[in-house]
Design an enzyme around this catalytic site. Structure first.
Site, PDB file in Angstrom:
ATOM      1  N   CYS A 168      -0.979 -42.648  20.017  1.00  0.00           N
ATOM      2  CA  CYS A 168       0.461 -41.944  20.471  1.00  0.00           C
ATOM      3  C   CYS A 168       1.632 -42.506  20.017  1.00  0.00           C
ATOM      4  O   CYS A 168       2.338 -42.643  21.587  1.00  0.00           O
ATOM      5  CB  CYS A 168      -0.004 -40.868  21.630  1.00  0.00           C
ATOM      6  SG  CYS A 168       1.496 -39.520  21.436  1.00  0.00           S
ATOM      7  N   GLU A 169       1.670 -43.602  19.442  1.00  0.00           N
ATOM      8  CA  GLU A 169       3.447 -44.507  19.338  1.00  0.00           C
ATOM      9  C   GLU A 169       3.504 -44.025  17.215  1.00  0.00           C
ATOM     10  O   GLU A 169       2.663 -44.648  16.883  1.00  0.00           O
ATOM     11  CB  GLU A 169       2.999 -45.622  19.281  1.00  0.00           C
ATOM     12  CG  GLU A 169       2.836 -45.787  20.940  1.00  0.00           C
ATOM     13  CD  GLU A 169       4.037 -46.086  21.767  1.00  0.00           C
ATOM     14  OE1 GLU A 169       4.671 -45.937  21.454  1.00  0.00           O
ATOM     15  OE2 GLU A 169       3.341 -45.720  23.206  1.00  0.00           O
ATOM     16  N   ARG A 217       0.030 -57.167  17.832  1.00  0.00           N
ATOM     17  CA  ARG A 217       1.032 -57.734  17.290  1.00  0.00           C
ATOM     18  C   ARG A 217       1.900 -57.802  16.346  1.00  0.00           C
ATOM     19  O   ARG A 217       2.420 -57.528  15.752  1.00  0.00           O
ATOM     20  CB  ARG A 217       0.233 -58.875  16.379  1.00  0.00           C
ATOM     21  CG  ARG A 217      -0.585 -60.200  17.375  1.00  0.00           C
ATOM     22  CD  ARG A 217      -1.252 -61.319  17.228  1.00  0.00           C
ATOM     23  NE  ARG A 217      -0.174 -62.020  16.186  1.00  0.00           N
ATOM     24  CZ  ARG A 217       0.213 -62.264  15.154  1.00  0.00           C
ATOM     25  NH1 ARG A 217      -0.397 -61.918  14.578  1.00  0.00           N
ATOM     26  NH2 ARG A 217       1.459 -63.481  15.297  1.00  0.00           N
ATOM     27  N   GLY A 250       0.761 -73.690  17.338  1.00  0.00           N
ATOM     28  CA  GLY A 250       1.448 -73.693  16.418  1.00  0.00           C
ATOM     29  C   GLY A 250       1.560 -73.951  15.472  1.00  0.00           C
ATOM     30  O   GLY A 250       2.177 -72.963  14.613  1.00  0.00           O
ATOM     31  N   GLY A 301      -4.612 -72.988  18.915  1.00  0.00           N
ATOM     32  CA  GLY A 301      -4.968 -71.772  18.791  1.00  0.00           C
ATOM     33  C   GLY A 301      -5.867 -70.910  17.960  1.00  0.00           C
ATOM     34  O   GLY A 301      -6.713 -71.583  17.583  1.00  0.00           O
ATOM     35  N   ARG A 302      -4.587 -70.378  16.892  1.00  0.00           N
ATOM     36  CA  ARG A 302      -4.967 -69.034  15.869  1.00  0.00           C
ATOM     37  C   ARG A 302      -5.781 -70.372  14.609  1.00  0.00           C
ATOM     38  O   ARG A 302      -6.210 -70.008  13.449  1.00  0.00           O
ATOM     39  CB  ARG A 302      -3.768 -68.852  15.752  1.00  0.00           C
ATOM     40  CG  ARG A 302      -2.962 -69.708  14.577  1.00  0.00           C
ATOM     41  CD  ARG A 302      -1.967 -68.859  14.862  1.00  0.00           C
ATOM     42  NE  ARG A 302      -0.556 -68.750  15.806  1.00  0.00           N
ATOM     43  CZ  ARG A 302      -0.194 -67.942  16.124  1.00  0.00           C
ATOM     44  NH1 ARG A 302      -0.333 -66.370  15.844  1.00  0.00           N
ATOM     45  NH2 ARG A 302       0.858 -67.416  17.542  1.00  0.00           N
ATOM     46  N   TYR A 359      -4.727 -63.822  19.193  1.00  0.00           N
ATOM     47  CA  TYR A 359      -4.172 -62.891  19.802  1.00  0.00           C
ATOM     48  C   TYR A 359      -4.066 -61.613  20.106  1.00  0.00           C
ATOM     49  O   TYR A 359      -3.465 -60.497  19.059  1.00  0.00           O
ATOM     50  CB  TYR A 359      -2.668 -64.079  19.468  1.00  0.00           C
ATOM     51  CG  TYR A 359      -2.639 -65.101  19.654  1.00  0.00           C
ATOM     52  CD1 TYR A 359      -2.355 -64.751  21.221  1.00  0.00           C
ATOM     53  CD2 TYR A 359      -2.940 -65.938  19.317  1.00  0.00           C
ATOM     54  CE1 TYR A 359      -2.490 -67.022  21.570  1.00  0.00           C
ATOM     55  CE2 TYR A 359      -2.330 -66.685  19.328  1.00  0.00           C
ATOM     56  CZ  TYR A 359      -2.159 -67.850  19.960  1.00  0.00           C
ATOM     57  OH  TYR A 359      -2.394 -68.526  21.034  1.00  0.00           O
TER      58      TYR A 359
HETATM   59  N1  PLP Z   1       0.409 -74.206  23.741  1.00  0.00           N
HETATM   60  C1  PLP Z   1       0.681 -73.762  24.052  1.00  0.00           C
HETATM   61  C2  PLP Z   1       1.663 -73.857  25.633  1.00  0.00           C
HETATM   62  C3  PLP Z   1       1.017 -72.161  23.845  1.00  0.00           C
HETATM   63  O1  PLP Z   1       1.922 -71.447  24.620  1.00  0.00           O
HETATM   64  C4  PLP Z   1       0.425 -71.490  22.828  1.00  0.00           C
HETATM   65  C5  PLP Z   1       0.662 -70.116  22.535  1.00  0.00           C
HETATM   66  O2  PLP Z   1       1.692 -69.202  22.969  1.00  0.00           O
HETATM   67  C6  PLP Z   1      -0.560 -72.525  22.413  1.00  0.00           C
HETATM   68  C7  PLP Z   1      -0.928 -73.721  22.757  1.00  0.00           C
HETATM   69  C8  PLP Z   1      -1.011 -71.930  21.309  1.00  0.00           C
HETATM   70  O3  PLP Z   1      -0.462 -72.091  19.820  1.00  0.00           O
HETATM   71  P1  PLP Z   1      -0.910 -71.397  18.103  1.00  0.00           P
HETATM   72  O4  PLP Z   1      -2.121 -70.400  17.990  1.00  0.00           O
HETATM   73  O5  PLP Z   1       0.023 -70.458  18.112  1.00  0.00           O
HETATM   74  O6  PLP Z   1      -2.288 -72.764  17.819  1.00  0.00           O
END
Ligand code: PLP
Length: 454
Positions: free
Chosen positions: A397-398, A366, A275, A319-320, A427
């Site tokens: 088409c939105e 997104r 997150g 992740g991001r 994402y």
């Molecule tokens: N871990 C869990 C359980 C998640 O649901 C997510 C994203 O939805 C992540 C990690 C990774 O989140 P981020 O890409 O925002 O770091």
């Protein structure tokens, strides 16, 4: 470059500043290797965008290998430094749902990361690409028997269990396979963190996990299964988090329950999820990672002291933060349309320029899903024209098919320009579709003047 006088558009959102130079590539938003050459064209990883467009077509996802490395190293060092006084270095699981392919798995391995997968498909890809099973964590609120069996047979390091139903199914399957499976229990702390602040709610009305108050009873049921080894709780409080307060509050709540769990058995680990927020627009200001990591360590220490328990071995799932800024999307412009927008009294309140590109919600849903904002620049050339407000839209088409809701581009943007949208590494490809039967787009990696499809 000489700029014409800068006039804010009455249609611009309050957060969007008129740029001094709409050709500028702000460091927090773009891949490390993004440059404008002497003619003003952008290159990524040493490859000009016109070459990328010619070789691979547009829209095109471009992943800068150097930035993937920079981000992984930055996370490693921020957390290693902050956690050093606790005598531990947290394990970092890259959250594969952000972006996954065989090349990404190889980078994850090279960079010393573990991997979090959220389906049998992601797990199969990870294994096929050579990820050691022991370094994989399997998520999911509704894992099938087939997915759990694949995990057990592969020897996946940890299964993050999400319900009593799953605990029973996994215990039986593990027994049948003659293995003892390590599990974490996903809990909801009642802390929901968003970009700038967090909301503490009494109960979390959502599909993931078990309420924290129910954790001791659920952990007792896990511990009663000889085929399962409970290793700790898992908490993910949200995404695009800019500061440490939400994590700190979650930690205070988790450590209270951790103290209860330790009365009846071991709970050596704690996974605090992902997150960590990134900049998508020129207005985004996430706090430095080091500061967030230190805030987390402070909260862990204080809570451990308060309850007289040790700090568990911590892991995270970014992740991001790893892949977001490394990725950009290259589009070609088509129709440019000026639309007069009327205010409440029917009087014109401004003119909005719609710049249509050759992709849209199929390569990045997104904006439509989350109202996400992005930043774009003219990539095939620099321009001395004044910045003008635009909305970059797709070709689907939105009417909600928006790529960049509001940004300033040079006013002379025209058909057949190349546009580059920042921070689309996470994402976007993984959420993409072939809506309206637009093809799914290629992803290329760039490095040292080379580009190859991944
Ligand atoms: N871990 C869990 C359980 C998640 O649901 C997510 C994203 O939805 C992540 C990690 C990774 O989140 P981020 O890409 O925002 O770091």
């Amino acid at each position: 470059m000489i700029m014409a006088p800068i006039v804010p558009s009455p249609l611009a959102p309050a957060w969007l500043a008129v740029p001094d130079d709409p050709n500028a590539l702000g460091a927090a938003l773009w891949p490390d290797t993004a440059r404008r050459d002497a003619d003003g064209e952008i290159s990524l990883g040493g490859v000009p965008v016109s070459t990328l467009a010619e070789r691979f077509g547009t829209p095109l996802y471009v992943v800068d290998a150097a930035t993937v490395r920079t981000q992984a190293h930055a996370l490693h060092s921020a957390f290693a430094d902050a956690f050093a006084p606790l005598g531990q270095e947290p394990t970092l699981y890259y959250a594969g749902k952000a972006f996954l392919c065989a090349q990404m798995v190889r980078w994850v391995r090279e960079l010393g990361l573990s991997l979090d997968v959220a389906s049998g498909g992601e797990l199969a890809l990870a294994l096929a690409a050579g990820m050691p099973a022991g370094q994989i964590g399997l998520h999911g609120n509704n894992k099938s028997e087939q997915e759990l069996t694949l995990a057990l047979e592969a020897g996946v390091g940890t299964v993050i269990v999400d319900s009593d139903d799953e605990i029973r199914m996994l215990a039986e399957l593990a027994r049948a396979h003659g293995v003892r499976q390590r599990v974490r229990l996903r809990v909801t702390t009642g802390v929901h963190a968003s970009t700038h602040d967090y909301l503490a709610t009494a109960t979390e009305d959502q599909k993931f996990g078990i309420a924290l108050a129910d954790a001791p009873a659920t952990v007792a049921r896990i511990r009663a299964q000889s085929s399962l080894e409970f290793v700790g709780m898992h908490s993910h409080i949200g995404s695009q988090i800019f500061a440490q307060e939400g994590f700190a509050e979650a930690i205070r709540r988790l450590m209270g329950v951790q103290a209860v769990l330790l009365q009846d058995g071991p709970a050596p680990e704690l996974d605090l999820g992902g997150g960590f927020g990134i900049s998508y627009t020129t207005a985004d200001r996430p706090r430095p990672l080091a500061e967030i990591a230190q805030g987390i360590v402070r909260a862990l220490r204080e809570s451990a002291d308060e309850h007289g328990i040790p700090v568990p071995k911590v892991s995270f799932e970014p992740g991001r933060q790893i892949i977001g800024r490394a990725g950009t999307t290259l589009y070609r412009t088509g129709v440019i349309k000026d639309v007069t927008v009327h205010g409440e009294g029917g009087q014109p309140s401004g003119v909005r320029r719609y710049v249509a590109v050759d992709g849209g919600m199929s390569d990045n849903p997104r904006p439509e899903l989350y109202g996400a904002d992005y930043h774009a620049v003219l990539a095939s050339r620099a321009s001395g024209a004044a910045p003008g407000l635009v909305r970059v839209v797709g070709k689907h088409c939105e009417s909600g098919d928006i790529v960049v809701d509001a940004d300033y581009l040079p006013e002379d943007v025209r058909r057949d320009d190349l546009l580059l949208v920042a921070a689309t590494g996470a994402y976007c490809h993984t959420l993409s579709s072939n809506y309206n039967l637009l093809p799914r787009r290629a992803v290329v990696a760039v490095e040292d003047g080379r580009a190859w499809t991944i």
